[in-house]
Scaffold this motif. Structure first.
Motif, mmCIF file in Angstrom:
data_model
loop_
_atom_site.group_PDB
_atom_site.id
_atom_site.type_symbol
_atom_site.label_atom_id
_atom_site.label_comp_id
_atom_site.label_asym_id
_atom_site.label_seq_id
_atom_site.Cartn_x
_atom_site.Cartn_y
_atom_site.Cartn_z
ATOM 1 N N UNK A 124 0.804 -1.237 0.000
ATOM 2 C CA UNK A 124 0.000 0.000 0.000
ATOM 3 C C UNK A 124 0.827 1.273 0.000
ATOM 4 N N UNK A 125 1.887 1.332 0.813
ATOM 5 C CA UNK A 125 2.696 2.543 0.857
ATOM 6 C C UNK A 125 3.518 2.700 -0.415
ATOM 7 N N UNK A 126 3.907 1.602 -1.040
ATOM 8 C CA UNK A 126 4.589 1.693 -2.328
ATOM 9 C C UNK A 126 3.664 2.300 -3.380
ATOM 10 N N UNK A 127 2.391 1.909 -3.333
ATOM 11 C CA UNK A 127 1.425 2.488 -4.267
ATOM 12 C C UNK A 127 1.232 3.972 -4.005
ATOM 13 N N UNK A 128 1.164 4.355 -2.724
ATOM 14 C CA UNK A 128 0.998 5.756 -2.369
ATOM 15 C C UNK A 128 2.153 6.597 -2.887
ATOM 16 N N UNK A 129 3.369 6.169 -2.611
ATOM 17 C CA UNK A 129 4.546 6.926 -3.025
ATOM 18 C C UNK A 129 4.637 6.983 -4.547
ATOM 19 N N UNK A 130 4.304 5.900 -5.208
ATOM 20 C CA UNK A 130 4.351 5.888 -6.668
ATOM 21 C C UNK A 130 3.432 6.950 -7.255
ATOM 22 N N UNK A 131 2.199 6.996 -6.780
ATOM 23 C CA UNK A 131 1.225 7.944 -7.334
ATOM 24 C C UNK A 131 1.612 9.379 -7.014
ATOM 25 N N UNK A 132 1.956 9.655 -5.762
ATOM 26 C CA UNK A 132 2.282 11.022 -5.360
ATOM 27 C C UNK A 132 3.543 11.533 -6.049
ATOM 28 N N UNK A 133 4.563 10.689 -6.119
ATOM 29 C CA UNK A 133 5.807 11.144 -6.741
ATOM 30 C C UNK A 133 5.653 11.264 -8.249
ATOM 31 N N UNK A 134 4.870 10.377 -8.852
ATOM 32 C CA UNK A 134 4.638 10.474 -10.294
ATOM 33 C C UNK A 134 3.913 11.770 -10.646
ATOM 34 N N UNK A 135 2.907 12.141 -9.872
ATOM 35 C CA UNK A 135 2.200 13.402 -10.113
ATOM 36 C C UNK A 135 3.123 14.594 -9.921
ATOM 37 N N UNK A 136 3.967 14.536 -8.889
ATOM 38 C CA UNK A 136 4.893 15.644 -8.633
ATOM 39 C C UNK A 136 5.883 15.806 -9.778
ATOM 40 N N UNK A 137 6.401 14.715 -10.299
ATOM 41 C CA UNK A 137 7.375 14.803 -11.393
ATOM 42 C C UNK A 137 6.702 15.207 -12.695
ATOM 43 N N UNK A 138 5.512 14.722 -12.941
ATOM 44 C CA UNK A 138 4.789 15.083 -14.158
ATOM 45 C C UNK A 138 4.485 16.577 -14.194
ATOM 46 N N UNK A 139 4.232 17.156 -13.024
ATOM 47 C CA UNK A 139 3.860 18.568 -12.943
ATOM 48 C C UNK A 139 5.040 19.498 -12.709
ATOM 49 N N UNK A 140 6.273 18.979 -12.778
ATOM 50 C CA UNK A 140 7.443 19.823 -12.564
ATOM 51 C C UNK A 140 7.473 20.976 -13.563
ATOM 52 N N UNK B 291 -5.920 12.928 -15.675
ATOM 53 C CA UNK B 291 -7.223 12.843 -15.031
ATOM 54 C C UNK B 291 -7.865 11.480 -15.261
ATOM 55 N N UNK B 292 -7.783 10.975 -16.469
ATOM 56 C CA UNK B 292 -8.345 9.663 -16.772
ATOM 57 C C UNK B 292 -7.646 8.581 -15.950
ATOM 58 N N UNK B 293 -6.316 8.667 -15.872
ATOM 59 C CA UNK B 293 -5.564 7.689 -15.085
ATOM 60 C C UNK B 293 -5.938 7.767 -13.606
ATOM 61 N N UNK B 294 -6.113 9.000 -13.096
ATOM 62 C CA UNK B 294 -6.465 9.152 -11.685
ATOM 63 C C UNK B 294 -7.856 8.589 -11.408
ATOM 64 N N UNK B 295 -8.812 8.849 -12.303
ATOM 65 C CA UNK B 295 -10.163 8.312 -12.115
ATOM 66 C C UNK B 295 -10.136 6.784 -12.158
ATOM 67 N N UNK B 296 -9.334 6.241 -13.056
ATOM 68 C CA UNK B 296 -9.250 4.788 -13.199
ATOM 69 C C UNK B 296 -8.651 4.144 -11.944
ATOM 70 N N UNK B 297 -7.634 4.814 -11.359
ATOM 71 C CA UNK B 297 -6.953 4.261 -10.185
ATOM 72 C C UNK B 297 -7.422 4.895 -8.882
ATOM 73 N N UNK B 298 -8.575 5.563 -8.895
ATOM 74 C CA UNK B 298 -9.018 6.301 -7.723
ATOM 75 C C UNK B 298 -9.187 5.393 -6.505
ATOM 76 N N UNK B 299 -9.862 4.269 -6.702
ATOM 77 C CA UNK B 299 -10.098 3.370 -5.570
ATOM 78 C C UNK B 299 -8.789 2.827 -5.026
ATOM 79 N N UNK B 300 -7.868 2.497 -5.937
ATOM 80 C CA UNK B 300 -6.555 1.987 -5.525
ATOM 81 C C UNK B 300 -5.797 3.066 -4.756
#
Length: 296
Positions: free
Chosen positions: A213-229, A275-284
């Motif tokens: 679970x924490x690996x999934x959390x870090x993956x999503x948060x860090x991916x969004x941060x890098x994408x929005x750099x 946005x589509x990816x976030x909606x798809x993985x929202x529950x995860x």
């Protein structure tokens, strides 16, 4: 329905109405962006004072998207952004989780000092260190592509790894891993050590499988941060060869008349896939945040 349940109906209705209103407020900028991406400049400004600004009405055209692709090297910028995000997140998961393992599961001199430094780093904004860091990387030698060939350079500026290496180790990611690892019973470690396991084997075969679970959390948060750099590549990547998507938007400005329809089209091309990816993985994502022990 019990009396207490009947009393709670108006409260729940008010709560849902408030949540719906807040959702609409946050949705308005997205609707405006998408609708404006199909309108001309004149139509965008003509509709600003009415609800038409949020709706795809009037004379609609896909020319803004065609011009956005023509003016901006979107394919190349997209490749750079994806490459930087994937490499940074992949290496960051390894480095940050191993650092957190050492802090949470091992005893060594100076651990408390490192934890204190980690907390301090959490409250230091990146803007405060961006200029000193930029001066540092400008003096570091490395490799870069020039005309399709690798050449030796005297600076990290205008390269892909200047966007990757400074962000692999992340204080917030280490803290998330540390919080989760600390709550795993140490009986698992002791049993593994009795069986002859090394610290790395305990990390690999005991901690990692228990911490998805924490690996999934870090993956999503860090991916969004890098994408929005934006700030860091803006000051360290002046050329186009290593430019990411976010900085690529700046080429739509500076003219005597900004083509806002093209700007909105470019922004939609960046935003909609995420946005589509976030909606798809929202529950995860929600499950991963709850499982990682992140508390408000």
């Amino acid at each position: 329905m019990t009396p207490s349940q009947r009393k709670s109906v108006p409260l729940r209705f008010a709560l849902y109405a408030l949540m719906a209103a807040l959702a609409l407020v946050f949705l308005f900028p997205f609707l405006f962006m998408v609708a404006s991406s199909f309108k001309s400049n004149d139509a965008i400004f003509a509709d600003l004072e009415s609800i038409r600004a949020l709706l795809p009405v009037g004379t609609l055209t896909a020319d803004n998207y065609v011009h956005a692709f023509a003016r901006g090297n979107i394919g190349h910028y997209l490749f750079n952004s994806v490459l930087v995000t994937v490499i940074t997140v992949g290496l960051g998961l390894i480095v940050n989780s191993m650092a957190a393992f050492a802090l949470a599961r091992m005893e060594w001199r100076g651990k408390q000092a490192v934890l204190t430094l980690l907390v301090i780093l959490l409250i230091v904004p990146f803007e405060a260190i961006s200029v000193p860091l930029m001066l540092l990387v400008s003096k570091l030698p490395g490799l870069a592509f020039d005309g399709g060939a690798l050449v030796w350079t005297r600076s990290w500026l205008d390269t892909l790894y200047v966007q990757i290496i400074p962000f692999i180790a992340n204080a917030f990611s280490i803290f998330l891993f540390y919080q989760f690892f600390r709550d795993i019973p140490k009986d698992f470690d002791e049993a593994a050590y009795i069986d002859g396991a090394t610290p790395f084997q305990v990390y690999r075969h005991v901690i990692v499988p228990s911490s998805l679970p924490v690996f999934a959390t870090v993956t999503i948060l860090q991916a969004l941060a890098m994408w929005n750099q934006y700030l860091w590549p803006l000051i360290t990547v002046p050329g186009e060869s290593a430019r990411p998507l976010m900085v690529g938007m700046q080429q739509f400005f500076g003219a005597r008349k900004t083509a806002w329809g093209e700007v909105m089209a470019y922004a939609a091309l960046i935003t909609v896939p995420v946005l589509i990816a976030f909606i798809f993985f929202q529950r995860w994502f929600v499950r991963s945040v709850v499982g990682s022990g992140v508390k408000g």
